[in-house]
Every structure is written in structure tokens, then in C-alpha cells.
Scaffold this motif. Structure first.
Motif, PDB file in Angstrom:
ATOM      1  N   LEU A 193      12.083   0.597   8.439  1.00  0.00           N
ATOM      2  CA  LEU A 193      11.925   1.373   9.666  1.00  0.00           C
ATOM      3  C   LEU A 193      10.613   2.130   9.652  1.00  0.00           C
ATOM      4  N   ARG A 194      10.257   2.713   8.502  1.00  0.00           N
ATOM      5  CA  ARG A 194       8.969   3.416   8.423  1.00  0.00           C
ATOM      6  C   ARG A 194       7.807   2.456   8.673  1.00  0.00           C
ATOM      7  N   VAL A 195       7.900   1.259   8.130  1.00  0.00           N
ATOM      8  CA  VAL A 195       6.877   0.245   8.401  1.00  0.00           C
ATOM      9  C   VAL A 195       6.822  -0.060   9.901  1.00  0.00           C
ATOM     10  N   THR A 196       7.984  -0.182  10.532  1.00  0.00           N
ATOM     11  CA  THR A 196       8.046  -0.452  11.971  1.00  0.00           C
ATOM     12  C   THR A 196       7.398   0.674  12.766  1.00  0.00           C
ATOM     13  N   GLU A 197       7.611   1.914  12.352  1.00  0.00           N
ATOM     14  CA  GLU A 197       6.995   3.051  13.046  1.00  0.00           C
ATOM     15  C   GLU A 197       5.475   2.982  12.977  1.00  0.00           C
ATOM     16  N   ILE A 198       4.945   2.605  11.827  1.00  0.00           N
ATOM     17  CA  ILE A 198       3.486   2.490  11.677  1.00  0.00           C
ATOM     18  C   ILE A 198       2.947   1.358  12.549  1.00  0.00           C
ATOM     19  N   LEU A 199       3.634   0.225  12.549  1.00  0.00           N
ATOM     20  CA  LEU A 199       3.209  -0.903  13.379  1.00  0.00           C
ATOM     21  C   LEU A 199       3.253  -0.540  14.858  1.00  0.00           C
ATOM     22  N   ALA A 200       4.295   0.162  15.274  1.00  0.00           N
ATOM     23  CA  ALA A 200       4.420   0.541  16.681  1.00  0.00           C
ATOM     24  C   ALA A 200       3.319   1.506  17.085  1.00  0.00           C
ATOM     25  N   THR A 201       2.955   2.425  16.200  1.00  0.00           N
ATOM     26  CA  THR A 201       1.847   3.342  16.484  1.00  0.00           C
ATOM     27  C   THR A 201       0.552   2.573  16.660  1.00  0.00           C
ATOM     28  N   ALA A 202       0.300   1.631  15.739  1.00  0.00           N
ATOM     29  CA  ALA A 202      -0.929   0.828  15.831  1.00  0.00           C
ATOM     30  C   ALA A 202      -0.927  -0.012  17.107  1.00  0.00           C
ATOM     31  N   GLU A 203       0.212  -0.582  17.459  1.00  0.00           N
ATOM     32  CA  GLU A 203       0.306  -1.391  18.658  1.00  0.00           C
ATOM     33  C   GLU A 203       0.008  -0.567  19.900  1.00  0.00           C
ATOM     34  N   THR A 204       0.527   0.639  19.970  1.00  0.00           N
ATOM     35  CA  THR A 204       0.254   1.522  21.100  1.00  0.00           C
ATOM     36  C   THR A 204      -1.239   1.819  21.198  1.00  0.00           C
ATOM     37  N   LEU A 205      -1.872   2.081  20.082  1.00  0.00           N
ATOM     38  CA  LEU A 205      -3.314   2.354  20.080  1.00  0.00           C
ATOM     39  C   LEU A 205      -4.110   1.132  20.533  1.00  0.00           C
ATOM     40  N   LEU A 206      -3.699  -0.048  20.099  1.00  0.00           N
ATOM     41  CA  LEU A 206      -4.403  -1.269  20.477  1.00  0.00           C
ATOM     42  C   LEU A 206      -4.255  -1.532  21.981  1.00  0.00           C
ATOM     43  N   LEU A 225       0.806  -1.224   0.000  1.00  0.00           N
ATOM     44  CA  LEU A 225       0.000   0.000   0.000  1.00  0.00           C
ATOM     45  C   LEU A 225       0.840   1.274   0.000  1.00  0.00           C
ATOM     46  N   LEU A 226       1.930   1.305   0.758  1.00  0.00           N
ATOM     47  CA  LEU A 226       2.677   2.554   0.910  1.00  0.00           C
ATOM     48  C   LEU A 226       3.269   3.080  -0.397  1.00  0.00           C
ATOM     49  N   PRO A 227       3.883   2.227  -1.235  1.00  0.00           N
ATOM     50  CA  PRO A 227       4.440   2.784  -2.469  1.00  0.00           C
ATOM     51  C   PRO A 227       3.384   3.291  -3.447  1.00  0.00           C
ATOM     52  N   VAL A 228       2.134   2.842  -3.295  1.00  0.00           N
ATOM     53  CA  VAL A 228       1.061   3.272  -4.196  1.00  0.00           C
ATOM     54  C   VAL A 228       0.328   4.491  -3.648  1.00  0.00           C
ATOM     55  N   LEU A 229      -0.030   4.460  -2.359  1.00  0.00           N
ATOM     56  CA  LEU A 229      -0.875   5.500  -1.764  1.00  0.00           C
ATOM     57  C   LEU A 229      -0.088   6.553  -0.995  1.00  0.00           C
ATOM     58  N   GLY A 230       1.183   6.284  -0.712  1.00  0.00           N
ATOM     59  CA  GLY A 230       1.996   7.252   0.003  1.00  0.00           C
ATOM     60  C   GLY A 230       2.012   7.005   1.497  1.00  0.00           C
ATOM     61  N   ASP A 231       2.814   7.793   2.182  1.00  0.00           N
ATOM     62  CA  ASP A 231       2.981   7.659   3.625  1.00  0.00           C
ATOM     63  C   ASP A 231       1.680   8.007   4.349  1.00  0.00           C
ATOM     64  N   PRO A 232       1.383   7.330   5.453  1.00  0.00           N
ATOM     65  CA  PRO A 232       0.176   7.685   6.205  1.00  0.00           C
ATOM     66  C   PRO A 232       0.409   8.879   7.130  1.00  0.00           C
ATOM     67  N   ARG A 233      -0.568   9.801   7.150  1.00  0.00           N
ATOM     68  CA  ARG A 233      -0.529  10.922   8.089  1.00  0.00           C
ATOM     69  C   ARG A 233      -1.091  10.528   9.438  1.00  0.00           C
ATOM     70  N   ARG A 234      -2.064   9.625   9.403  1.00  0.00           N
ATOM     71  CA  ARG A 234      -2.728   9.184  10.634  1.00  0.00           C
ATOM     72  C   ARG A 234      -3.005   7.688  10.548  1.00  0.00           C
ATOM     73  N   VAL A 235      -3.005   7.048  11.699  1.00  0.00           N
ATOM     74  CA  VAL A 235      -3.275   5.611  11.798  1.00  0.00           C
ATOM     75  C   VAL A 235      -4.297   5.402  12.903  1.00  0.00           C
ATOM     76  N   THR A 236      -5.318   4.596  12.656  1.00  0.00           N
ATOM     77  CA  THR A 236      -6.213   4.135  13.708  1.00  0.00           C
ATOM     78  C   THR A 236      -6.193   2.618  13.708  1.00  0.00           C
TER      79      THR A 236
END
Length: 296
Positions: free
Chosen positions: A278-291, A181-192
Motif C-alpha cells: 500500500l505504501r508503494v501504491t501511495e508513492i506511485l499514485a503521487t507520482a502519477e498525479t504529478l505526471l 530502495l525503501l527498505p535501505v533508504l527509508g520512506d520518502p518525504r517528498r516525490v517529484t
């Protein structure tokens, strides 16, 4: 290029060792593992040497391929980079952002190449599709379902993996979905994120810088008959679906090794390098914190 293998588990046995020993432009120099007996057995099977001392292996090779749990991978990748070894790593890069960032910084300081094996990105059909859709643009939304049966299928060799039991689908198959998804849609600004459904099933929603949104459903607890991966995009060009991979892990890993050779030879980073991971890891860590916090 002389290359060593770190790890002796199922993934090293079925993917890494065959790819390394069968690659025409590599010298499969040796194997190191946390279980010396397993390292000797795997090395004997592929006609190479078992190392008891990982630093000795670093000294004898130009690169290492890592097939180890994320926390162990991060520690050894850091040491290998500092020893001047190019890195073929697996996803996820590391279990924490700090560990992943340390690997990236060590690779940059040493001037070595890195490639992270997001399997789908090294399948010819899917990778061509990703490149085409990234060039098309105008996407309104994306939807990914990455459903594994690791915890439900009988005799799955990865079911007993402690890190998979701890981290679940978010960290195991989440990187695959994000790598598409990231190379097609770009970096995420927000994650839920929300944990709805059986077992380790989680759902993410991303708000991308392109203006598009995407949703991900991830699980390792799907019934075997329901397992599989799907990515769908909808936008100005209509509707398109990620083609199914037609080749196994060994040919895909061989292409990842080709990518490492090219990056090391040219000095041009690959799209799936440690910085991307690393960017993927940052997104996963954000989601994990929210969960963990129950926030939405």
C-alpha cells in the motif's frame, strides 16, 4: 495449506501454477479464471480442479494466489480476505490508494496473512544485499534503472495487457525499484516526477527520511539490447550495486509461498505484506498525479 489460484493468463501459466503445484507444503486445490475454458485447461495441466464460482473456491481453501490485473486483484483480494483466505498477491497491489487500503483493512480485520510478490525481494542474492545495506546505513544517494522491453520486443506475452498499456512502467516496474530502495533508504518525504524519454519512460526523484535521495528511471519501451535492472548506492561505505538475480520466477515465487506459510503460521507480518505494498501504491499514485498535472 490448501491454496487456490485466481487467474489463467501468461503469468499464471509460467509462474504461479508451476510454483503452486510443485510446492511440497501446499495442496493446489483449484483454479478460477474469468475465462472458464482457460481455467479448465490450466487445472487439467496441473492435476487440479477448475472452479466456475470463485466464492466456492474461497470456501474450499486456506489461501489464494492472485495472477490478475491490479483492479481485478484488488476486488477479489478484498472478497478473499473477508472469506478468511490468506493472500499471495502480485504488484502493484491496486490501481488506486483507496482500493489498496480496502485490501489492507480487510486483511487486518480478518486476521489473515498477506505477501506481495515483489520478485527481487524473493531472490536470495538481492534480498541478502538489501538486508546488508539496510544494516550498513550512511547512504548518501541511490540510483535505480528498471528498463523493460515489453513494448519493443517481438511477441512479448505482456505487451497487449490493457492495464500495462494504461499505467506503463511507473506501475509495472516502479514497484520493483521501490521495493529495493525503501527498505535501505527509508520512506520518502517528498516525490517529484517527470516524463522524459520515449514511450512510457518516467523519472522519479525521492527525498528519504534518512536524508538520502534517490532517482529512478523506469520504462517498458527500452530497446531489447538495453533492457535490464540496476540499483546503485553511494555513501560512507563506498559504492555498491544490487547483484543480478540468478534464478527464475518459479523459485522466487516458491520463496514467497514459504513466506506466506511462515506469516500465517506465526502471525508475524512479512516485510512485503499488503501494508508495505500500500505504501508503494501511495508513492506511485503521487507520482502519477504529478505526471498528469505537469507539476514538478
Amino acid at each position: 495449506m490448501r491454496i487456490g489460484l485466481l487467474g489463467t493468463g501468461p503469468w499464471a501459466q509460467v509462474a504461479h501454477a508451476p510454483a503452486l503445484s510443485g510446492h511440497r507444503d501446499l495442496e493446489f486445490t483449484g483454479v478460477w479464471g474469468r475465462r472458464p475454458d482457460a481455467a479448465r485447461e490450466l487445472a487439467d495441466l496441473h492435476g487440479t480442479r477448475a472452479y466456475d464460482d470463485v466464492e466456492a473456491l474461497f470456501a474450499d481453501v486456506d489461501a489464494v494466489a492472485v495472477a490478475l490485473p491490479p483492479a481485478v486483484q484488488a476486488e477479489l483480494a478484498l472478497r478473499a480476505a473477508r472469506a478468511g483466505c490468506h493472500l499471495l498477491l502480485d504488484k502493484p497491489l491496486a490501481p488506486t490508494v483507496a482500493q489498496g487500503r480496502a485490501v489492507v483493512e480487510a486483511a487486518e480485520e480478518a486476521g489473515i496473512a498477506s505477501v506481495v510478490f515483489f520478485t527481487t525481494r524473493f531472490q536470495p542474492g538481492p534480498e541478502a544485499w538489501i538486508t546488508e545495506q539496510a544494516g550498513t546505513g550512511g547512504w548518501f544517494t541511490g540510483r535505480a534503472q528498471w528498463l523493460g522491453a515489453v513494448f519493443t520486443a517481438e511477441d512479448n506475452p505482456f505487451a497487449a495487457s490493457p492495464w500495462r498499456r494504461e499505467k506503463g512502467a511507473l506501475w509495472d516496474v516502479g514497484p520493483h525499484a521501490l521495493s529495493v530502495l525503501l527498505p535501505v533508504l527509508g520512506d520518502p518525504r517528498r516525490v517529484t516526477a517527470a516524463a522524459y524519454g520515449p514511450g512510457d519512460t518516467v523519472h522519479l526523484v525521492l527525498d528519504h527520511v534518512s536524508g538520502a535521495s534517490s532517482s529512478l528511471t523506469l520504462s517498458l519501451t527500452a530497446p531489447p539490447a538495453a533492457a535490464g535492472a540496476m540499483v546503485e548506492l553511494r555513501g560512507e561505505a563506498g559504492v555498491t550495486v544490487l547483484p543480478q538475480a540468478t534464478q527464475g520466477a518459479v523459485p522466487a515465487l516458491s520463496r514467497a509461498l514459504d513466506a506466506l506459510l511462515a506469516a500465517a503460521g506465526t502471525g508475524t507480518p512479512h516485510a512485503c505484506d499488503a501494508a508495505f505494498a500500500l505504501r508503494v501504491t501511495e508513492i506511485l499514485a503521487t507520482a502519477e498525479t504529478l505526471l498528469h498535472s505537469g507539476a514538478r
